[in-house]
Design an enzyme around this catalytic site. Structure first.
Site, PDB file in Angstrom:
ATOM      1  N   ASP A  39       1.977  -3.917 -18.457  1.00  0.00           N
ATOM      2  CA  ASP A  39       2.455  -5.271 -18.165  1.00  0.00           C
ATOM      3  C   ASP A  39       3.007  -5.459 -16.771  1.00  0.00           C
ATOM      4  O   ASP A  39       3.206  -6.579 -16.334  1.00  0.00           O
ATOM      5  CB  ASP A  39       3.545  -5.665 -19.170  1.00  0.00           C
ATOM      6  CG  ASP A  39       4.874  -4.988 -18.856  1.00  0.00           C
ATOM      7  OD1 ASP A  39       4.856  -3.800 -18.474  1.00  0.00           O
ATOM      8  OD2 ASP A  39       5.920  -5.639 -19.009  1.00  0.00           O
ATOM      9  N   ASP A  63       1.336  -1.258 -13.178  1.00  0.00           N
ATOM     10  CA  ASP A  63       0.218  -0.985 -14.082  1.00  0.00           C
ATOM     11  C   ASP A  63      -1.076  -1.652 -13.628  1.00  0.00           C
ATOM     12  O   ASP A  63      -2.141  -1.368 -14.182  1.00  0.00           O
ATOM     13  CB  ASP A  63       0.537  -1.488 -15.499  1.00  0.00           C
ATOM     14  CG  ASP A  63       1.783  -0.857 -16.071  1.00  0.00           C
ATOM     15  OD1 ASP A  63       1.923   0.370 -15.950  1.00  0.00           O
ATOM     16  OD2 ASP A  63       2.621  -1.583 -16.622  1.00  0.00           O
ATOM     17  N   CYS A 101     -25.630  -8.706  -9.024  1.00  0.00           N
ATOM     18  CA  CYS A 101     -25.781  -7.588  -9.955  1.00  0.00           C
ATOM     19  C   CYS A 101     -25.607  -6.262  -9.216  1.00  0.00           C
ATOM     20  O   CYS A 101     -25.520  -6.210  -7.991  1.00  0.00           O
ATOM     21  CB  CYS A 101     -27.153  -7.631 -10.628  1.00  0.00           C
ATOM     22  SG  CYS A 101     -28.523  -7.477  -9.461  1.00  0.00           S
ATOM     23  N   CYS A 125     -28.260  -5.560  -6.621  1.00  0.00           N
ATOM     24  CA  CYS A 125     -28.008  -6.226  -5.343  1.00  0.00           C
ATOM     25  C   CYS A 125     -27.006  -5.427  -4.526  1.00  0.00           C
ATOM     26  O   CYS A 125     -27.185  -5.199  -3.324  1.00  0.00           O
ATOM     27  CB  CYS A 125     -27.466  -7.639  -5.578  1.00  0.00           C
ATOM     28  SG  CYS A 125     -28.562  -8.735  -6.503  1.00  0.00           S
ATOM     29  N   ASP A 166       1.942   1.791 -21.242  1.00  0.00           N
ATOM     30  CA  ASP A 166       3.132   1.772 -20.407  1.00  0.00           C
ATOM     31  C   ASP A 166       4.345   1.681 -21.329  1.00  0.00           C
ATOM     32  O   ASP A 166       4.216   1.269 -22.491  1.00  0.00           O
ATOM     33  CB  ASP A 166       3.080   0.563 -19.468  1.00  0.00           C
ATOM     34  CG  ASP A 166       4.330   0.429 -18.628  1.00  0.00           C
ATOM     35  OD1 ASP A 166       4.799   1.451 -18.099  1.00  0.00           O
ATOM     36  OD2 ASP A 166       4.851  -0.694 -18.508  1.00  0.00           O
TER      37      ASP A 166
END
Length: 726
Positions: A623, A627, A40, A43, A448
């Site tokens: 894609d 990106d 977490c 931590c 994009d």
């Protein structure tokens, strides 16, 4: 790796781990460690803070997804062993990082969760065989005292060992949390399970009416399902940066005194000379020493047109050499390449994403101490007011059981599962439940261009069949993307004779006894154009030249999608690595009010960071490899099913098909899911406000508490089924 850690003794008995240090040119050094048990943000914060406080440590960065802790040292006092000792004191064992060992440890954790889940399922099913006869007393079919006691002992003999084994993941997590001075959601679960087992054994020994072994093991089974799903989501996140680095060639052809040798990337150093043949991917960032060619940089920059390169130009790792033989001088090691930099951005984005504080954790921060205090006061107060210790303990256990965070824990996961199923039927795969929460919050969408707003493949504009037929024999002989598009338009057929590829220019050959050329305008003999459009020229020697224009077609519903998003109050913009003319045209076609062109992967990620710094919640839809870093940095991320695998792994949601309206559908369902989740939190809170006082006053015994707890879970589950419904 424990053997490696203890291999060589150092001063004062401390092992010498200097072999694992990476030395920098400026005298600084660093080491990478594999840390176990950190799950977490608390931590992460505690580990980084403790390590930074050590002498000579300049930096400490922990990635929760991979478990890799990178520690930077300054000066000559670098001591990795001191860091490992500090982590051991915190309760987080660590060893020098090894990717193979990290994967093995991750696989062991997955197998342990599956085994615990199987044991819990076995225990739940078999404990019920002995619990059902005990329940029969509620319907006038009372068992005799001796038979009831036997059934309770048998129920405990099966259920208790299974609950203890299956509960270990929660018990260990709760213990680490308590050692750190805080209480996470596993603390009340662990205490509830342990006390339920204790009161069940107490009732069995004292020949009481009820035992709750079945409730304890069934609760653990349901919770382990959620823990295993979280483990699987982490596995998806781990693979994103790895997929990017997998795009680097596994080896390179190096020239050693004129002799070609295949060597692994780890052996390449700046100054080495490489050979890269047509069709091969560039292994590292390098400068062209000799040769001319064209590079396919689409995965790196998003630009659809191949880029011509020649002597003195820098080429980036991951690009594909299309036409000519190149001799390159290595400019950077593989870990310092542009591709590796993008992978680090993705890894950093995944780490920052894991800091997202879920609403359930916020509720638990208040819930845990309140419920524990109430249960303790119930026991102490009941005993002080005249109840016996047994009755006071039963009431306290009833408080813990009736307020067990089952409904609270299901409030979000049940909604996420339902929303994910709805979106799956709409062609959208949800990879992270937390992504739905973030998706519901977005107010700005970045698209994009290539492969998202467009179809990602060049197509011939207004093809003239006669002209296409003339150029087709040469097009079929070339590997150039535009030539392949021309060849696809023409279909199968003859191939030109005596074909010669001119790197960076085009291809020439003999068609029907006449020499012809296909390629750039100057190569064919036409005065050079401005290059604002993607084009090829064809012509026979001494004959009229033919121009072929190409375009990347805009998706049919792109304009409708952007209009729908703006109607829902979201702002949109387009970020692309393509040339300005192409981006301007697409932005005008789809109705995007803002756009930017010619961006590098880092610049896209910086643009996302800038929007976030301005208070915007960004959804990134992309894609390509260019990106991936922006996808990892965004508040939420989506990628089409045709996207590069690395981009799909960096995204939270993947949509199939050719339609962009899936983006709108996903946002609508996510907003509906947020409403259902808030309703579930409201019900869970109301339920606890009513049930807890009833248990305190003795109106609810542990058996009724278990029924009420199950009923509350059923209510939130049924409400979750309304998510995204029309």
């Amino acid at each position: 790796m424990a053997l490696t850690y203890e291999a060589a003794g150092g001063l004062a008995g401390r092992p010498d781990l200097s072999a694992f240090l990476k030395r920098g040119a400026d005298g600084a050094s660093s080491v990478e460690l594999l840390v176990r048990g950190a799950r977490c943000a608390a931590c992460l914060s505690k580990i980084e803070r403790e390590v930074r406080s050590l002498p000579n440590v300049s930096e400490a960065r922990l990635n929760l997804t991979t478990g890799k802790l990178t520690v930077g040292f300054q000066g000559a006092g670098a001591d990795p062993a001191r860091v490992i000792e500090a982590l051991e004191r915190l309760g987080y064992p660590a060893t020098p990082y090894d990717p193979g060992q990290a994967q093995a440890a991750y696989d062991r954790e997955g197998r342990a969760l599956i085994l615990a889940m199987a044991v819990a399922a076995f225990g739940a099913m078999n404990t019920m065989m002995f619990s059902v006869p005990l329940w029969a007393g509620l319907f006038g079919q009372e068992l005799g005292p001796a038979t009831r006691t036997v059934m309770m002992w048998l129920s405990g003999a099966v259920g208790a060992p299974c609950a203890i084994y299956a509960g270990m993941p929660f018990f260990k997590s709760a213990w680490r949390s308590l050692k750190a001075g805080r209480a996470n959601m596993d603390v009340p679960i662990s205490i509830g399970v342990i006390l339920t087992l204790a009161i069940s054994f107490s009732e069995t020994v004292l020949k009481g009416r009820d035992a709750y072994f079945d409730a304890a093991v069934s609760l653990l089974f349901l919770l382990l399902i959620g823990r295993w799903l979280d483990h699987q989501l982490r596995a998806k996140a781990r693979s994103a940066a790895g997929d990017l680095l997998a795009l680097q060639a596994p080896a390179a052809t190096r020239l050693d005194d004129g002799v070609e040798r295949r060597v692994p990337l780890s052996e390449l150093v700046p100054g080495d000379v490489l050979l890269v043949r047509p069709g091969e991917r560039l292994p590292v960032d390098a400068v062209v020493e000799d040769g001319v060619s064209e590079l396919d940089n689409a995965l790196l920059t998003g630009e659809t047109a191949p880029a011509a390169v020649g002597p003195g130009q820098l080429c980036r790792a991951g690009a594909v050499n299309l036409t000519g033989l190149l001799r390159l001088k290595v400019a950077a090691r593989s870990e310092d390449s542009a591709l590796a930099g993008i992978a680090r951005l993705v890894e950093a984005g995944a780490q920052s994403r894991s800091r997202y504080v879920r609403l359930a954790d916020k509720a638990a921060a208040v819930y845990v101490p309140v419920v524990h205090t109430v249960a303790a006061l119930t026991f102490v107060g009941g005993w002080a007011l005249g109840l016996g210790p047994r009755e006071a303990l039963i009431r306290a256990v009833a408080v813990l059981i009736v307020t067990c965070p089952c409904a609270l824990g299901l409030a979000v996961p049940a909604v996420q599962i339902t929303a994910s199923a709805r979106l799956f039927r709409k062609g959208v795969l949800v990879k992270s439940g937390a992504a739905l929460e973030r998706l519901a919050e977005v107010d700005h969408v970045i698209f994009d261009k290539t492969g998202v707003l467009t179809e990602g493949a060049p197509r011939l504009v207004d093809p003239a069949p006669a002209a296409v037929a003339l150029a087709a024999p040469l097009a079929r002989a070339s590997r150039h993307p535009l030539a392949r598009a021309l060849s696809a338009e023409a279909g199968t057929g003859l191939i030109a004779d005596d074909v010669r590829e001119h790197a960076g220019l085009g291809v020439e050959g003999v068609i029907g006894g006449r020499r012809a050329r296909l390629g750039r305008a100057a190569f064919v003999g036409v005065e050079q154009r401005d290059g604002s459009e993607t084009e090829l020229w064809f012509g026979f020697e001494g004959d009229t030249k033919i121009r072929f224009r190409f375009t990347d077609a805009v998706r049919q519903d792109a304009a409708e999608t952007l209009a729908a998003l703006q109607a829902r109050g979201l702002t949109v913009e387009v970020l692309s690595g393509d040339v300005p003319a192409a981006v301007r045209r697409v932005a005008a076609d789809v109705g995007a009010p803002a756009w930017r062109a010619g961006l590098t992967p880092q610049e896209k990620a910086e643009a996302v960071d800038a929007r976030a710094a301005a208070g915007r919640k960004v959804l990134m839809v992309g894609d390509g490899l260019n990106d991936a870093a922006a996808l990892a940095k965004a508040h939420a991320a989506m990628a089409p099913g045709t996207a590069l695998e690395a981009s799909q792994n960096a995204a939270d949601l993947v949509f199939s098909g050719h339609g962009l309206m899936a983006v709108v559908d996903a946002i609508d369902v996510a907003r509906s899911a947020r409403s259902r989740a808030l309703e579930n939190f409201g019900f869970a809170s109301l339920y606890n406000l009513v049930a807890a006082p009833a248990a305190i006053l003795g109106f609810i015994n542990p058996f009724v508490a278990a029924l009420a707890m199950s009923g509350s879970s059923l209510v939130v589950t049924l409400n979750a089924l309304r998510t995204g419904g029309r």
